[in-house]
Design a protein around this motif. Sequence first.
Motif, PDB file in Angstrom:
ATOM      1  N   VAL A  76       0.841  -1.205   0.000  1.00 31.17           N
ATOM      2  CA  VAL A  76       0.000   0.000   0.000  1.00 31.17           C
ATOM      3  C   VAL A  76       0.869   1.245   0.000  1.00 31.17           C
ATOM      4  O   VAL A  76       0.613   2.202  -0.745  1.00 31.17           O
ATOM      5  N   VAL A  77       1.914   1.249   0.822  1.00 31.33           N
ATOM      6  CA  VAL A  77       2.810   2.407   0.881  1.00 31.33           C
ATOM      7  C   VAL A  77       3.493   2.611  -0.468  1.00 31.33           C
ATOM      8  O   VAL A  77       3.591   3.741  -0.970  1.00 31.33           O
ATOM      9  N   ALA A  78       3.953   1.507  -1.065  1.00 31.36           N
ATOM     10  CA  ALA A  78       4.614   1.610  -2.368  1.00 31.36           C
ATOM     11  C   ALA A  78       3.644   2.119  -3.429  1.00 31.36           C
ATOM     12  O   ALA A  78       4.011   2.945  -4.282  1.00 31.36           O
ATOM     13  N   ALA A  79       2.408   1.651  -3.390  1.00 31.89           N
ATOM     14  CA  ALA A  79       1.408   2.093  -4.360  1.00 31.89           C
ATOM     15  C   ALA A  79       1.096   3.579  -4.176  1.00 31.89           C
ATOM     16  O   ALA A  79       0.971   4.325  -5.159  1.00 31.89           O
ATOM     17  N   GLU A  80       0.969   4.011  -2.930  1.00 29.83           N
ATOM     18  CA  GLU A  80       0.714   5.424  -2.661  1.00 29.83           C
ATOM     19  C   GLU A  80       1.883   6.287  -3.131  1.00 29.83           C
ATOM     20  O   GLU A  80       1.693   7.355  -3.711  1.00 29.83           O
ATOM     21  N   LYS A  81       3.095   5.797  -2.900  1.00 25.65           N
ATOM     22  CA  LYS A  81       4.287   6.526  -3.320  1.00 25.65           C
ATOM     23  C   LYS A  81       4.331   6.620  -4.843  1.00 25.65           C
ATOM     24  O   LYS A  81       4.607   7.688  -5.394  1.00 25.65           O
ATOM     25  N   ALA A  82       4.058   5.501  -5.515  1.00 23.76           N
ATOM     26  CA  ALA A  82       4.051   5.504  -6.979  1.00 23.76           C
ATOM     27  C   ALA A  82       2.972   6.433  -7.512  1.00 23.76           C
ATOM     28  O   ALA A  82       3.192   7.168  -8.485  1.00 23.76           O
ATOM     29  N   ALA A  83       1.805   6.421  -6.871  1.00 26.41           N
ATOM     30  CA  ALA A  83       0.714   7.292  -7.313  1.00 26.41           C
ATOM     31  C   ALA A  83       1.085   8.760  -7.144  1.00 26.41           C
ATOM     32  O   ALA A  83       0.853   9.576  -8.047  1.00 26.41           O
ATOM     33  N   SER A  84       1.654   9.110  -6.006  1.00 20.95           N
ATOM     34  CA  SER A  84       2.035  10.510  -5.788  1.00 20.95           C
ATOM     35  C   SER A  84       3.150  10.919  -6.752  1.00 20.95           C
ATOM     36  O   SER A  84       3.166  12.054  -7.244  1.00 20.95           O
ATOM     37  N   GLN A  85       4.055   9.987  -7.046  1.00 20.81           N
ATOM     38  CA  GLN A  85       5.125  10.280  -8.000  1.00 20.81           C
ATOM     39  C   GLN A  85       4.540  10.514  -9.399  1.00 20.81           C
ATOM     40  O   GLN A  85       4.931  11.443 -10.095  1.00 20.81           O
ATOM     41  N   ARG A  86       3.581   9.685  -9.778  1.00 21.67           N
ATOM     42  CA  ARG A  86       2.929   9.866 -11.082  1.00 21.67           C
ATOM     43  C   ARG A  86       2.173  11.198 -11.129  1.00 21.67           C
ATOM     44  O   ARG A  86       2.165  11.880 -12.151  1.00 21.67           O
ATOM     45  N   ILE A  87       1.536  11.548 -10.026  1.00 18.26           N
ATOM     46  CA  ILE A  87       0.821  12.818  -9.971  1.00 18.26           C
ATOM     47  C   ILE A  87       1.802  13.977 -10.143  1.00 18.26           C
ATOM     48  O   ILE A  87       1.542  14.916 -10.901  1.00 18.26           O
ATOM     49  N   GLU A  88       2.932  13.900  -9.441  1.00 16.62           N
ATOM     50  CA  GLU A  88       3.942  14.960  -9.550  1.00 16.62           C
ATOM     51  C   GLU A  88       4.495  15.040 -10.967  1.00 16.62           C
ATOM     52  O   GLU A  88       4.703  16.130 -11.501  1.00 16.62           O
ATOM     53  N   GLU A  89       4.748  13.872 -11.587  1.00 23.90           N
ATOM     54  CA  GLU A  89       5.238  13.857 -12.966  1.00 23.90           C
ATOM     55  C   GLU A  89       4.207  14.483 -13.899  1.00 23.90           C
ATOM     56  O   GLU A  89       4.557  15.274 -14.781  1.00 23.90           O
ATOM     57  N   SER A  90       2.935  14.143 -13.692  1.00 20.78           N
ATOM     58  CA  SER A  90       1.870  14.708 -14.520  1.00 20.78           C
ATOM     59  C   SER A  90       1.782  16.218 -14.325  1.00 20.78           C
ATOM     60  O   SER A  90       1.590  16.967 -15.289  1.00 20.78           O
ATOM     61  N   LYS A  91       1.918  16.663 -13.082  1.00 18.68           N
ATOM     62  CA  LYS A  91       1.875  18.096 -12.810  1.00 18.68           C
ATOM     63  C   LYS A  91       3.015  18.813 -13.529  1.00 18.68           C
ATOM     64  O   LYS A  91       2.819  19.865 -14.134  1.00 18.68           O
ATOM     65  N   SER A  92       4.235  18.243 -13.431  1.00 20.12           N
ATOM     66  CA  SER A  92       5.380  18.901 -14.060  1.00 20.12           C
ATOM     67  C   SER A  92       5.241  18.880 -15.583  1.00 20.12           C
ATOM     68  O   SER A  92       5.572  19.864 -16.250  1.00 20.12           O
ATOM     69  N   GLN A  93       4.718  17.788 -16.140  1.00 17.20           N
ATOM     70  CA  GLN A  93       4.501  17.744 -17.588  1.00 17.20           C
ATOM     71  C   GLN A  93       3.456  18.771 -18.000  1.00 17.20           C
ATOM     72  O   GLN A  93       3.615  19.454 -19.015  1.00 17.20           O
ATOM     73  N   ALA A  94       2.384  18.864 -17.223  1.00 11.70           N
ATOM     74  CA  ALA A  94       1.342  19.840 -17.534  1.00 11.70           C
ATOM     75  C   ALA A  94       1.887  21.264 -17.429  1.00 11.70           C
ATOM     76  O   ALA A  94       1.573  22.120 -18.271  1.00 11.70           O
ATOM     77  N   LYS A  95       2.713  21.510 -16.425  1.00 15.10           N
ATOM     78  CA  LYS A  95       3.296  22.829 -16.254  1.00 15.10           C
ATOM     79  C   LYS A  95       4.209  23.175 -17.418  1.00 15.10           C
ATOM     80  O   LYS A  95       4.127  24.267 -17.979  1.00 15.10           O
TER      81      LYS A  95
END
Length: 156
Positions: A76-95
Amino acid sequence: MNINLTMFAQVVLFVLFILGAKKWAWPIMLARIEERQKLIADGLAEGERGRSSLADAQKQTEVLLREARTRAQEIVVAAEKAASQRIEESKSQAKSEGERLVTAAKAQIDQEVQSAKQQLREQVATLAVAGAEKILRREVDARAHADMLNQLKAQL
């Protein structure tokens, strides 16, 4: 018959019965009793071994459950970490995509402004020539005054 003789005969027969029973029947009964005792003792020992193996199995089950819970939490922790990392990557790509679009829009606006200025210069030059023509009441030769018009465009 005499009661004494009958009684004596009964005592002798009873003793013979006891001796015969002791010699032939008693060992058989004793063997069966010992066999039964051994069977009961084996059953009790087997029951005790079953209890101890049940306790061991319960301990192993608890250990396995703890390990499974720990592993599940790690997943669960790894999945949450991966999800937050993907969100951050998406944010930076969108920016970065937004910045690229803003830059492209600014470049396009600058280009359109330059084009509009050029058109305005040409219109002003044409109007100036037309105004000068009206003032002078004669037609101005565009080829002859090209340098003058270019200077006028540059000033505008």
